[in-house]
Design a protein around this motif. Structure first.
Motif, PDB file in Angstrom:
ATOM      1  N   ASN A 248       0.815  -1.202   0.000  1.00 46.07           N
ATOM      2  CA  ASN A 248       0.000   0.000   0.000  1.00 46.07           C
ATOM      3  C   ASN A 248       0.855   1.260   0.000  1.00 46.07           C
ATOM      4  OD1 ASN A 248      -2.892  -1.126   0.602  1.00 46.07           O
ATOM      5  ND2 ASN A 248      -1.549  -2.146   2.070  1.00 46.07           N
ATOM      6  N   ARG A 250       0.061   5.790   0.233  1.00 45.62           N
ATOM      7  CA  ARG A 250      -0.832   6.948   0.204  1.00 45.62           C
ATOM      8  C   ARG A 250       0.021   8.196   0.003  1.00 45.62           C
ATOM      9  NH1 ARG A 250      -4.674   6.521   5.424  1.00 45.62           N
ATOM     10  NH2 ARG A 250      -5.540   8.422   4.474  1.00 45.62           N
ATOM     11  N   GLN A 252      -0.487  12.586  -0.989  1.00 44.44           N
ATOM     12  CA  GLN A 252      -1.397  13.699  -1.229  1.00 44.44           C
ATOM     13  C   GLN A 252      -0.811  14.697  -2.221  1.00 44.44           C
ATOM     14  OE1 GLN A 252      -1.935  15.149   2.765  1.00 44.44           O
ATOM     15  NE2 GLN A 252      -3.507  13.627   3.240  1.00 44.44           N
ATOM     16  N   GLU A 296      -5.794  12.604  -2.850  1.00 44.21           N
ATOM     17  CA  GLU A 296      -4.921  11.659  -2.153  1.00 44.21           C
ATOM     18  C   GLU A 296      -5.056  10.286  -2.783  1.00 44.21           C
ATOM     19  OE1 GLU A 296      -4.907   9.311   2.067  1.00 44.21           O
ATOM     20  OE2 GLU A 296      -5.009  11.502   2.205  1.00 44.21           O
ATOM     21  N   LYS A 298      -4.671   6.463  -2.697  1.00 47.29           N
ATOM     22  CA  LYS A 298      -4.557   5.365  -1.731  1.00 47.29           C
ATOM     23  C   LYS A 298      -4.548   4.079  -2.539  1.00 47.29           C
ATOM     24  CE  LYS A 298      -6.670   3.304   2.386  1.00 47.29           C
ATOM     25  NZ  LYS A 298      -7.853   3.317   3.288  1.00 47.29           N
TER      26      LYS A 298
END
Length: 370
Positions: A248, A250, A252, A296, A298
């Motif tokens: 994963n 993430r 922004q 963002e 993800k």
């Protein structure tokens, strides 16, 4: 009211942004262990990926290239009309913990093209994984995206989203199913957020950034993670081998716009991150006063176990970056921003907040305007 920008202002901006462009666009091949050079042979769409092609980086364009949205090839795409006379908001509205909605978009295709950095040019970039608009290619323009289809849940979201392709050895690893792309307020005054102007585009991060620059990037959220391993600058060497474990990340995007350009030569200087001010407020800088949604990414890739051969097409983990090209239907985006961000809700892709069912949804059961 829109005002004409003076020629001296534009020329000054051209000088500054061109200097930045020489740094950002001067991409060469990004080497990994063993490395490869920018002279790696171009790859055709039918040709399978190899380690050399997977690690091929951006090659600097020899000269500005005219494109559909930038016919003179100077790198500037002006907003028409520009948004001027805006002051960054320092207001503090009633506290709402959430002010966001999701764009749930699936992967459509991969390819060695980048319509923002290398418009009209095939095989100049490393390989990218494209989500959302299903027509995105080297020739994509605001108009062409507007006539395309989409793999987003909301048919009105014709935007193009892309990032460097992830490989495990020579095998592409594509995210499975709709990915979560948040649209949030990046500023304290969430009521000041405006929808994206049609055709706005930008790049978040830089494939040539150092590990330290990636770690300290203002858009960094949690770095690479899998299982119980978090805040990694590089892709972890191992991840738990369980069906519920994926890789994963993430990250922004900047959410403050100069109000003048839909794109600039470095694909970044027309955007800025909010800064802390006063009572721990997040406020747009005076140079970029227009508050837009903060995107963002993800992302989740279905890979775990031995990760020693997992890498990005742009290089190692710290070369991660992504691109956004807005092609939302204006009315649909307006409704989602107004209902969810300005309304202070935590919305899904329909614009529905299950914790506040009485507020209703912005879109119907088909994710379209009612």
């Amino acid at each position: 009211m829109a005002e004409r920008i003076s020629r001296s202002t534009v020329v000054s901006a051209l000088i500054v942004a061109t200097s930045l462009a020489l740094v950002f666009l001067g991409f060469t091949a990004i080497t990994g262990a063993g490395g490869t050079t920018a002279d790696a042979a171009p790859r055709t769409a039918a040709e399978p990926a190899t380690a050399a092609h997977a690690m091929q980086g951006h090659v600097m364009a020899a000269a500005p290239v005219p494109s559909g949205d930038d016919p003179d090839g100077d790198g500037y795409v002006p907003a028409n009309p520009p948004v001027t006379g805006v002051q960054p908001s320092t207001d503090i509205p009633p506290h709402r913990y959430f002010h966001e909605f999701q764009a749930n978009c699936s992967v459509t295709h991969t390819g060695s093209v980048d319509p923002i950095v290398f418009p009209g040019q095939l095989n100049k970039s490393h390989n990218h994984t494209f989500m959302g608009n299903d027509t995105t290619d080297e020739n994509s323009t605001t108009a062409s995206l507007g006539t395309g289809g989409t793999a987003c849940k909301a048919p009105g979201d014709l935007s193009a989203y892309w990032m460097p392709t992830l490989y495990n050895g020579d095998q592409e690893v594509r995210p499975v199913g709709p990915q979560t792309i948040y649209y949030k307020s990046g500023v304290t005054d969430y009521t000041s957020v405006r929808p994206f102007p049609k055709g706005l585009r930008f790049v978040v991060g830089n494939p040539m950034q150092t590990a330290e620059e990636f770690r300290d990037h203002p858009g960094m959220v949690e770095g690479w993670e899998c299982g119980e391993s978090y805040h990694n600058v590089e892709i972890p060497a191992t991840c738990p081998t369980r069906p519920d474990v994926q890789l994963n990340l993430r990250m922004q995007a900047p959410s403050c716009w100069d109000g003048i350009h839909l794109d600039t030569p470095d694909h970044q200087s027309h955007m800025a991150y909010p800064g802390a001010q006063g009572a721990n407020q997040d406020v747009c800088p005076a140079t970029h006063p227009v508050a837009l949604p903060m995107i963002e990414f993800k992302m989740a890739w279905p890979v775990n176990g031995d990760m020693s051969q997992v890498r990005l097409a742009s290089g190692t983990g710290h070369s991660f970056h992504y691109d956004f090209f807005n092609a939302w239907d204006d009315a649909t985006l307006d409704a989602m921003v107004d209902h969810c961000i300005i309304g202070g809700l935590q919305c899904d892709a329909r614009g529905y907040d299950e914790n506040n069912p009485g507020e209703g949804a912005a879109l119907d059961e088909n994710y379209e305007l009612p």
